[in-house]
Design a protein around this motif. Sequence first.
Motif, PDB file in Angstrom:
ATOM      1  N   TYR A 144       0.886  -1.159   0.057  1.00 34.22           N
ATOM      2  CA  TYR A 144      -0.020  -0.320  -0.099  1.00 34.22           C
ATOM      3  C   TYR A 144       0.978   1.292   0.055  1.00 34.22           C
ATOM      4  N   ILE A 145       0.639   2.245  -0.680  1.00 36.68           N
ATOM      5  CA  ILE A 145       1.331   3.354  -0.759  1.00 36.68           C
ATOM      6  C   ILE A 145       0.480   4.660  -0.211  1.00 36.68           C
ATOM      7  N   VAL A 146       1.047   5.593   0.679  1.00 38.24           N
ATOM      8  CA  VAL A 146       0.340   6.192   1.398  1.00 38.24           C
ATOM      9  C   VAL A 146       0.998   7.657   1.289  1.00 38.24           C
ATOM     10  N   LYS A 147       0.453   8.567   0.576  1.00 36.15           N
ATOM     11  CA  LYS A 147       1.037   9.992   0.533  1.00 36.15           C
ATOM     12  C   LYS A 147       0.710  10.890   1.670  1.00 36.15           C
ATOM     13  N   VAL A 148       1.767  11.523   2.254  1.00 39.88           N
ATOM     14  CA  VAL A 148       1.241  12.293   3.434  1.00 39.88           C
ATOM     15  C   VAL A 148       1.714  13.717   3.187  1.00 39.88           C
ATOM     16  N   THR A 149       0.663  14.645   3.555  1.00 39.17           N
ATOM     17  CA  THR A 149       1.242  16.137   3.351  1.00 39.17           C
ATOM     18  C   THR A 149       0.712  16.841   4.789  1.00 39.17           C
TER      19      THR A 149
END
Length: 246
Positions: A144-149
């Motif tokens: 799973y790939i989670v982008k965080v800002t």
Amino acid sequence: MKYLLVLCCIVTLLRCDQKSAKYLSAQDVIDKSIEASGGAKFDSSIIEFDFRDKHYYAERNQGTFKLVRTFKDSTRKITDFLTNKGFERHENNKPVKVPDSMLSRYSASVNSVHYFSVLPYGLNDAAVNKVLLEEKNIKNKAYYIVKVTFNQDGGGEDFEDVFVYWINQESFKVDYLAYSYNETDGTGFRFREAYNERYINGLRFVDYNNYKPKQSKLSVSQLDELFEKGELELLSKIELKNINVD
């Protein structure tokens, strides 16, 4: 008829399991990852470790925290404290005035090492925004790939940084992470590969191989492709030593 009914129930349950796995949200994935790494144990913990030439101490208690960094130069022992109330510096055990221009820089420097040491803990803070990207494989493992800002309010001095986490679909552990950050001459990128996993009193710690790309015009989420192709340069190793957890 009875066997047919049982078969229908099994198929329905399997479909539900597949659907629930397929439609995990970014929040679901992060929650499971934090749980796999120690979960609520982080909320009430005292953690100490050495990183390079400095000693770090973190005390967390249900939302209150004290993050400490101690090191020496030629003449002084310097201790930095970052708490819910702000930043404070001591030299030879006495508080000193820190110029306003340096407060945010020192705070970010202390927070950064502590932040990386306990990832993915911290990714449920109020200032964190999470988006689930398209799933990928690295070294024949599914992620799973989670982008965080981060929001500007509460996101710290480096709120414009972008992070990406590759979370193993079986273990829900963070095996890789990458981030972009602002430099004076453009955007910098780093990709980290976790190794030397160990659990200490129920909390997961890892070290990292720290890579940088040889090119600059890319997206942070593309770094895994360059890693698989061997097109990243090993810059350093991030190693935590003498870890103690209470």
